[in-house]
Design a protein around this motif. Structure first.
Motif, PDB file in Angstrom:
ATOM      1  N   ASP A  77      27.040 -39.999  51.233  1.00 49.08           N
ATOM      2  CA  ASP A  77      28.054 -39.783  50.331  1.00 49.08           C
ATOM      3  C   ASP A  77      29.325 -39.685  51.224  1.00 49.08           C
ATOM      4  O   ASP A  77      30.121 -39.028  50.460  1.00 49.08           O
ATOM      5  N   GLY A  78      29.520 -40.140  52.199  1.00 45.04           N
ATOM      6  CA  GLY A  78      30.725 -40.150  53.093  1.00 45.04           C
ATOM      7  C   GLY A  78      30.658 -41.283  53.947  1.00 45.04           C
ATOM      8  O   GLY A  78      29.443 -41.679  54.423  1.00 45.04           O
ATOM      9  N   THR A 138      29.686 -39.720  57.759  1.00 43.85           N
ATOM     10  CA  THR A 138      28.222 -39.232  57.640  1.00 43.85           C
ATOM     11  C   THR A 138      27.017 -40.384  57.824  1.00 43.85           C
ATOM     12  O   THR A 138      26.472 -40.401  58.122  1.00 43.85           O
ATOM     13  N   GLU A 149      27.580 -46.706  51.386  1.00 42.94           N
ATOM     14  CA  GLU A 149      28.416 -45.146  51.394  1.00 42.94           C
ATOM     15  C   GLU A 149      29.132 -45.118  50.006  1.00 42.94           C
ATOM     16  O   GLU A 149      29.507 -46.093  49.229  1.00 42.94           O
ATOM     17  N   GLU A 207      33.894 -39.649  45.104  1.00 41.36           N
ATOM     18  CA  GLU A 207      33.538 -39.304  43.592  1.00 41.36           C
ATOM     19  C   GLU A 207      32.547 -39.753  43.133  1.00 41.36           C
ATOM     20  O   GLU A 207      32.325 -40.114  41.771  1.00 41.36           O
ATOM     21  N   ILE A 266      25.910 -34.560  51.709  1.00 44.90           N
ATOM     22  CA  ILE A 266      26.657 -33.391  51.862  1.00 44.90           C
ATOM     23  C   ILE A 266      28.006 -33.244  51.163  1.00 44.90           C
ATOM     24  O   ILE A 266      28.865 -33.692  51.230  1.00 44.90           O
ATOM     25  N   GLY A 267      27.761 -32.428  50.104  1.00 42.64           N
ATOM     26  CA  GLY A 267      28.811 -32.651  49.019  1.00 42.64           C
ATOM     27  C   GLY A 267      29.781 -31.824  49.192  1.00 42.64           C
ATOM     28  O   GLY A 267      29.859 -30.526  49.414  1.00 42.64           O
ATOM     29  N   GLY A 268      30.948 -32.436  48.913  1.00 44.39           N
ATOM     30  CA  GLY A 268      32.196 -31.876  48.839  1.00 44.39           C
ATOM     31  C   GLY A 268      32.796 -32.019  47.428  1.00 44.39           C
ATOM     32  O   GLY A 268      32.384 -31.328  46.646  1.00 44.39           O
ATOM     33  N   LEU A 269      33.140 -33.144  47.396  1.00 47.73           N
ATOM     34  CA  LEU A 269      33.687 -33.609  45.919  1.00 47.73           C
ATOM     35  C   LEU A 269      32.353 -33.920  45.121  1.00 47.73           C
ATOM     36  O   LEU A 269      32.127 -33.882  44.120  1.00 47.73           O
ATOM     37  N   ARG A 290      28.584 -33.671  43.513  1.00 45.68           N
ATOM     38  CA  ARG A 290      28.033 -32.544  43.187  1.00 45.68           C
ATOM     39  C   ARG A 290      26.448 -32.862  43.276  1.00 45.68           C
ATOM     40  O   ARG A 290      25.932 -33.700  42.894  1.00 45.68           O
ATOM     41  N   ARG A 340      18.072 -35.732  52.230  1.00 46.00           N
ATOM     42  CA  ARG A 340      18.937 -34.532  52.852  1.00 46.00           C
ATOM     43  C   ARG A 340      19.934 -34.129  51.874  1.00 46.00           C
ATOM     44  O   ARG A 340      20.684 -34.653  51.502  1.00 46.00           O
ATOM     45  N   CYS A 368      22.544 -30.859  50.652  1.00 47.45           N
ATOM     46  CA  CYS A 368      23.209 -29.678  50.887  1.00 47.45           C
ATOM     47  C   CYS A 368      24.952 -29.867  50.412  1.00 47.45           C
ATOM     48  O   CYS A 368      25.349 -30.850  50.091  1.00 47.45           O
ATOM     49  N   GLY A 369      25.228 -28.593  49.922  1.00 46.92           N
ATOM     50  CA  GLY A 369      26.652 -28.743  49.359  1.00 46.92           C
ATOM     51  C   GLY A 369      26.872 -28.104  48.067  1.00 46.92           C
ATOM     52  O   GLY A 369      26.021 -27.588  47.790  1.00 46.92           O
ATOM     53  N   GLU A 372      24.081 -27.358  45.424  1.00 48.11           N
ATOM     54  CA  GLU A 372      22.732 -27.644  45.776  1.00 48.11           C
ATOM     55  C   GLU A 372      21.559 -27.026  45.330  1.00 48.11           C
ATOM     56  O   GLU A 372      20.312 -27.643  45.257  1.00 48.11           O
ATOM     57  N   ASP A 391      17.461 -29.646  54.585  1.00 52.82           N
ATOM     58  CA  ASP A 391      18.747 -29.278  54.909  1.00 52.82           C
ATOM     59  C   ASP A 391      19.386 -29.763  56.274  1.00 52.82           C
ATOM     60  O   ASP A 391      20.703 -29.865  56.070  1.00 52.82           O
TER      61      ASP A 391
END
Lengths: 385, 289
Positions: A263-264, A267, A287, A291, A318-321, A323, A347, A349-350, A353, A369
């Motif tokens: 998701d980035g 990463t 990727e 959003e 690894i969630g920022g934006l 969910r 994997r 987290c974020g 999570e 994790d």
């Protein structure tokens, strides 16, 4: 959007850059029709494979034809042939120019000075393919102030440095190239070579890369270029690539067997590195961007799993934006509707999570994790562990 | 101390009534960010999370002290939003939009330079000074207050690094995402300078990636000017040439922009190199004794 040569020449020609008389042929039958009236073709001419990458001259994608029969045989030989792993779908036939001198000319942007960069060199031709390599003697660059444009003195100075006698014509040409670069939101306009001929300057090749981010300003142009490319060049080859294009998923196929979704961008690259250095081989880079929602992850799974080489699917989140509850929903939806052969390593987290993990646990899917642990497990599974 | 952002920094949000803008504003407020005003053209007079919304930035700055602006607007409006904030006299502008046209970014960055404004981004998660304030989308659970400065081109990679540091009990002074390129407002060198000058920051983590030559410039600065230890990770080590990996600026062209070369110059400049966030955290831990 990277254009092919004939499209680049149309664009440059429309802005007043001298380009050779030319004709594009997209199929053998059409070639037969055209051959009935050879006056349509500029002869003696060059026959050039239209492919979306450089270095085609050395690979045999450019040849000459003096007579109609030569043209017919060479063009029909080229269409449908394989060039560096790509099928040639179209050829450009253009009037052969008498070349007195070859020059390299380009406008691009410079991240350091945040300005357009005018680049020119005395060494045009086949060996100068990548601007990154152009740092040597006889190569000149100037940053352009966008408020001022290319000042006349700079055009004269470049003409002198390049040994061009007709400075006025060169100045007009630079102005045309720069204007097109700005007006069409190009990232790169490269003419290599720009030929000095007895009839004046002539752009013998054209590489134009348009800014995808600016498509909203050039909707019709982008649509037209895309439509043309359907006939000019081979479409996406594999099923995953075709799906990725349809869904707008960011997907780069690689040679290995560990399917990867992240998701980035950073990463995603990290995951490729850790897989590779851990003795595994990634099957792709995919990727989803910041959003992504449930549908994005389901579609990304469909894309990555369309590659038959994938022996394990690794999803690192690894969630920022993004969910995690949305990601888990998307994964669950996909698994509900599809039979998935390869084992899944997730994997997670974020943001949200706990909710996300709960959804996956309900499906009997364990999540990791720790990033390295998850990657390690995926590599192990890919080796039959 | 922290860099660029403290608990006192007053913030204006552009695009505050949009889906992402309103959600992220609420999250920032909850974290403690001092959001004082928002702007959405046509929505002046409304309120979002108790924050007054204005039609224009100039109207907002007439009523509030504003130190920084962050925009959550679609990429096609990013240029106009940034120019408006700069013209209103705001000195720190965060642009989160991805895919802003290069031509637009040139205009914004030139204008900002002329007006003495600093731009972070575009395509940036923003920044967070843990325990104080956040300006952007960094997930706060993975961060903790401390003395390690983190800067990264990638947002998600900075989350990974903060997670590894925080799990080892190491906090961060400020975490800055500079964005995915291919044009940047603040560069790695700009942020390194601020960390070097910040008395609270003891160690710096620099997360780079393939593409361009920004890490080479950072290495020059580290070698010539920096006294504080730098730990670096460069991702895209296994990136194939000629393929753009997620970020507009992440592409190896010919021999330029390769991760191996960046690692070499950073290492020669004295930076310690980690290959994963876990390794980075371990090295930082050793450096802090």
């Amino acid at each position: 959007m990277k254009t092919v040569e004939c499209q680049g020449k149309d664009l440059l020609g429309a802005y007043g850059v001298p380009v050779p008389d030319r004709k594009v042929v997209t199929s053998k039958s059409l070639l037969g029709l055209c051959a009935e009236d050879c006056s349509q073709f500029p002869l003696p001419g060059m026959v050039k494979a239209q492919v979306p990458f450089g270095g085609r001259g050395k690979a045999g994608g450019i040849t000459e034809a003096d007579t109609p029969s030569e043209l017919l045989s060479r063009a029909s030989e080229m269409i449908g042939s394989d060039l560096k792993g790509t099928e040639v779908r179209s050829v450009l036939v253009e009037k052969r120019a008498e070349i007195l001198d070859e020059i390299y000319l380009a406008v691009t942007f410079d991240a350091g000075s945040r300005a357009p960069l005018l680049m020119a060199g005395k060494e045009g031709g086949v060996d100068v393919e990548s601007s990154a390599r152009l740092r040597g003697e006889g190569f000149h660059t100037a940053r352009i102030d966008t408020a001022l444009g290319v000042p006349p003195y700079l055009k004269r100075l470049f003409a002198k440095k390049l040994g061009i006698v007709d400075a006025a014509a060169f100045g007009d040409l630079v102005e045309s190239v720069y204007t097109m670069y700005r007006k069409k939101d190009a990232l790169l306009v490269e003419i290599n070579p720009l030929a000095v001929t007895p009839d004046g300057l002539m752009a013998l090749d054209a590489k134009v890369d348009l800014d995808d981010g600016a498509e909203f300003r050039h909707r019709e142009l982008f649509e037209r270029l895309r439509e043309e490319q359907k006939h000019l060049i081979e479409g996406e080859k594999g099923e995953p690539q075709r799906l990725a294009k349809e869904y707008g998923v960011d997907y780069v196929p690689l040679d290995g067997d560990v399917g990867v979704i992240s998701d980035g961008a950073g990463t995603g690259m990290l995951t490729l590195d850790v897989i590779t250095e851990g003795g595994g081989a990634p099957a792709d880079f995919c990727e989803m961007g910041g959003e992504a929602d449930a549908r994005t992850v389901a579609r990304s799974m469909e894309v990555v799993l369309a590659n038959p080489d994938v022996s394990v699917l690794l999803i690192t989140l690894i969630g920022g934006l993004t969910r995690m509850d949305h990601m888990a929903e998307g994964i669950a939806n996909y698994l509900e509707e599809n039979e998935v052969g390869p084992p899944l390593v997730i994997r997670m987290c974020g943001t949200k999570e706990v909710e996300g993990k709960r959804i996956l646990e309900g499906l009997g899917i364990d999540t990791y994790d720790d990033h390295s642990e998850a990657v390690g497990r995926a590599v192990e599974l890919s080796r039959g562990g | 101390m922290s860099i660029l952002l403290s608990g006192e920094t007053s913030v204006l949000v552009q695009g505050i009534t949009g889906n992402i803008g309103s959600f992220q504003t609420a999250v920032m407020q909850e974290y403690g960010t001092n959001v004082v005003a928002g702007v959405t053209p046509g929505k002046g007079g409304e309120e979002t999370s108790g924050i007054p919304v204005y039609d224009f930035v100039s109207e907002a700055v007439g009523r509030h002290e504003v130190d920084a602006a962050i925009s959550y607007v679609p990429s096609k409006f990013a240029r106009d939003a940034a120019l408006e904030a700069i013209d209103a006299g705001i000195k720190f502008i965060v642009m989160t939009a991805e895919g802003v046209p290069v031509r637009d970014m040139m205009a914004v960055l030139n204008h900002a330079e002329g007006r003495g404004a600093t731009v972070l981004g575009p395509d940036t998660p923003g920044l967070i000074s843990p325990g104080k304030s956040k300006l952007g989308v960094h997930p706060d659970r993975m961060t903790a207050e401390g003395d390690v400065g983190v800067l990264s081109r990638s947002g998600a990679l900075s989350y990974e690094i903060c997670k590894s540091l925080t799990e080892k009990g190491i906090g961060q002074s400020t975490v800055v995402g500079i964005g995915g390129g291919p044009l940047w407002g603040m560069t790695q060198v700009d942020v390194l300078k601020l960390f070097e000058e910040d008395p609270e920051t003891k160690v710096i983590v620099l997360a780079g990636e393939v593409g361009g030559s920004m890490e080479q410039k950072a290495a020059e600065y580290i070698d010539g000017e920096m006294t504080k230890p730098v730990v670096s990770i460069v991702v895209g080590r296994s990136a194939p040439a000629g393929k753009r990996l997620g970020h507009a600026g992440a592409i190896v062209e010919g021999n330029a922009g390769r991760a191996a070369d960046k690692i070499d110059v950073l290492s020669s400049a004295g930076a310690k190199i980690g290959r994963s966030p876990g390794e980075v955290a371990k090295i930082v831990d050793q450096l802090r004794g």
